[in-house]
Design a protein around this motif. Structure first.
Motif: not given
Lengths: 108, 514
Positions: B385-394, B492-495, B497-501, B310-319
């Motif tokens: 799916a996890y290996s393929e994903a390039t979004v921040p992964k915590l 903090h980890a979201l912050l 990884t925010a610019q992760k490429t 499901g979805f939740a928010r951490l510091n206002g940001e969707t995760v």
């Protein structure tokens, strides 16, 4: 011997008003007919061991009352009653190994 | 004719289309507890935001007396509007017009808004209420379905696609919802199946009702074809609005960030997890103790409940949140839970939503039925799916992380950016009992008291390996943290990884296990 003799036995198979001569797969042959869920039966959902039985035959239980503890995958799961009812039969004993789909408790 | 006269003429034409299938048909629709197609759109969208197109489209069928039949709007209403002030494309099939049957022009109206959604980059919402193909149009109606499926596929991963099943959706028609990202169903109204009860009866001689075969409950608990269950159409629309608040318009954007809120104080992260690793608890309570306002928007709540997504928010940001659920089947991975998590992970990755994974599982579910159902191929989907994903992964390891389950649940080895573990975490190659039985087999069997030796060896193994420090010593875990620090470390980890490429080898597309 002709090729026809070698071919496996076919059966008729009806789809959309048309009957087809075909063989059927093993999976299709062994399929189980649909049986609606019987709310009076408690079936086992995961293989495991019965650790404790809290109820006995003839007992009236309320909704959310503990029925038994099923240990599966190293987790002790407390199984509770989903509705009120009288227990007609108990098909398990403590320390018994149970399998998925096994009938454990019948309600009247 | 004067301009005023022409405007009156326009109004008359519009009025005619707005009547849909007429009063009688509308009465019948309402008697079933269903809203009219246009009412559905207007209720779902922001007030006065709906703009309708292609009102005057007519079918071109000539056979079977169709040349004399006028079908207002050809049985479907299409347009654009806003939800939470975000633009959306929308269509709603109108069951009052020829049973909402799909002909070529009906389909072309739908594909036109789909093209808009793809080009303009906004979510697509499809409300399905149709008897199926318009038989009188023959193969043209099949062409219509095909053109829709093709666009569903093109739009996949480009814009979010939502299907709302508010009536029958049978035969080929079900494949459009199946290709979309989220399917909403309503109790007693939604019916989905490939072949209906009638056909099943003639071919197999088995009897079943429509509700038991493909009702809302069936698809949200047994098949997993639908994601959200509601008691009424209005509740369903509220859920859609909520979902849209969590996801971005398209794959080039990020979801909207809102004002951050702390979790509610009543969720004490200390007291959630039982000390004994054999006792179950509800992993969603952990989410409530960690995420903004203690809110968690669950997807596919009733199906494969041994994993929670499901979805939740951490510091206002969707995760996007994935968690093993010890409360159900001890939280094991199996065929269904793997499918459920894998598709969600791919959705989050496609739409720039960071993933947070909470781990507490004994491993994969043993069993002949699982093996024969292909758990190898299904379980592999999570790894892919996890290996393929390039979004921040915590990843947060809450308690048990054993064997293949540990690897699968977004371990560092599958590319997690940060892996945190609570001090009570047990990260090992397998459970202590199993491991001790193998490693110390000789000592146990040769012992004068094998049972006592076995117990002693299990305890020795537990002491030494059932903790997070062996994994931390190898750097597989980045930090062993106090449970109270979970929110802080994740935020903090979201912050960070925010610019992760992250780039991947160029390819047309991968070939994931299906």
């Amino acid at each position: 011997m002709t090729t026809q003799d070698k071919s496996p036995a076919t059966s008729s198979f009806l789809i959309d008003d048309t009957s087809y001569e075909t063989t059927v797969t093993k999976k299709f042959e062994c399929r189980k007919p649909y049986t609606p869920v019987n709310p009076r039966e408690v079936l086992c959902v995961i293989p495991g061991v019965i650790k404790k039985i809290y109820v006995h035959k003839g007992q009236r239980v309320r909704a959310k009352e503990k029925l038994f503890v099923l240990e599966a995958m190293k987790m002790e799961n407390e199984i509770i009653s989903s509705a009120e009812g009288v227990i007609k039969n108990i098909h398990m004993v403590e320390s018994q190994l149970v399998t998925k789909g096994q009938l454990l408790i019948e309600f009247e | 004719m004067s301009i005023a006269g022409k405007i009156v003429d326009l109004f008359k034409r519009v009025e005619k289309v707005l009547q849909g299938g007429g009063e009688q048909a509308m009465e019948k629709q309402k008697a079933q507890g269903k809203l009219g197609a246009r009412d559905r759109i207007v209720t779902l969208l922001d007030k006065k935001s709906f703009h309708e197109y292609d009102m005057f489209v007519e079918h071109q069928a000539r056979d079977f007396g169709m040349d004399k039949k006028k079908l207002p709007g050809d049985g479907v209403i299409t347009g654009t509007g806003t939800v939470n002030k975000k633009p959306v494309c929308i269509f709603a099939q109108d069951f009052t017009v020829a049973g909402g049957s799909l002909g070529l022009m009906h389909a072309r109206k739908i594909t036109k808004v789909m093209d808009h959604a793809i080009k303009q980059g906004m979510p697509l919402i499809g409300i399905n209420d149709s008897g199926g193909a318009r038989i009188q149009e023959g193969v043209d109606s099949l062409a219509g379905y095909g053109e829709i499926f093709y666009r569903n596929t093109l739009a996949s991963g480009v814009v979010p696609q939502i299907s709302v099943i508010l009536g029958p959706c049978a035969g080929g028609a079900v494949y459009s919802p199946a290709l979309t990202d989220f399917v909403f169903v309503v109790d007693k109204i939604s019916k989905m199946f490939i072949t209906g009860p009638e056909v099943i009866k003639t071919v197999l001689g088995e009897e079943i009702s429509m509700e038991e075969l493909g009702g809302a409950r069936v698809h949200t608990t047994i098949t997993g074809n639908a994601h959200f269950f509601s008691e009424s159409e209005l509740d369903c629309f509220d859920q859609i609005k909520k979902l849209l608040s969590y996801i971005p318009w398209n794959n080039t954007r990020k979801a909207e960030t809102i004002t951050p809120h702390l979790p509610k104080l009543e969720y004490n992260i200390h007291s959630i997890i039982p000390a004994e690793s054999t006792k179950p608890y509800d992993v969603r309570t952990v989410f409530k103790a960690v995420f903004d306002s203690s809110e968690f928007f669950e997807i596919q709540e009733l199906w494969a409940a041994n994993i929670v997504i499901g979805f939740a928010r951490l510091n206002g940001e969707t995760v996007g949140v994935v968690g093993n659920q010890p409360l159900v089947l001890a939280g094991v991975l199996d065929v269904d839970s793997s499918d459920k998590a894998a598709r969600f992970i791919r959705f989050c990755d496609a739409f720039n939503i960071p993933l947070i994974t909470f781990v507490d599982l004994p491993g994969y579910l043993p069993g002949i039925d699982q093996e024969h159902a292909g758990v190898i191929r299904h379980g592999a989907k999570i790894l892919y799916a996890y290996s393929e994903a390039t979004v921040p992964k915590l990843t947060v390891i809450l308690r048990k992380a054993y064997g293949g389950g540990y690897i699968a649940m977004c371990s560092r080895h599958l590319g997690a950016d940060f892996v945190f573990a609570w001090p009570n975490a047990e990260i090992a190659v397998m459970g202590p009992e199993g491991a001790a039985n193998i490693i110390f087999r000789a000592e146990i069997t040769n012992s004068p008291n094998p049972e006592a030796t076995r117990k002693q060896k299990v305890n020795e193994y537990k002491e030494k390996f059932a903790n997070p420090y062996v994994a931390a010593a190898s750097g597989h875990v980045d930090a062993v943290i106090h449970p109270e620090q979970t929110r802080d470390f994740l935020a903090h980890a979201l912050l960070i990884t925010a610019q992760k490429t992250e780039t991947r080898p160029a390819k047309k597309h991968g070939v994931p296990p299906f």
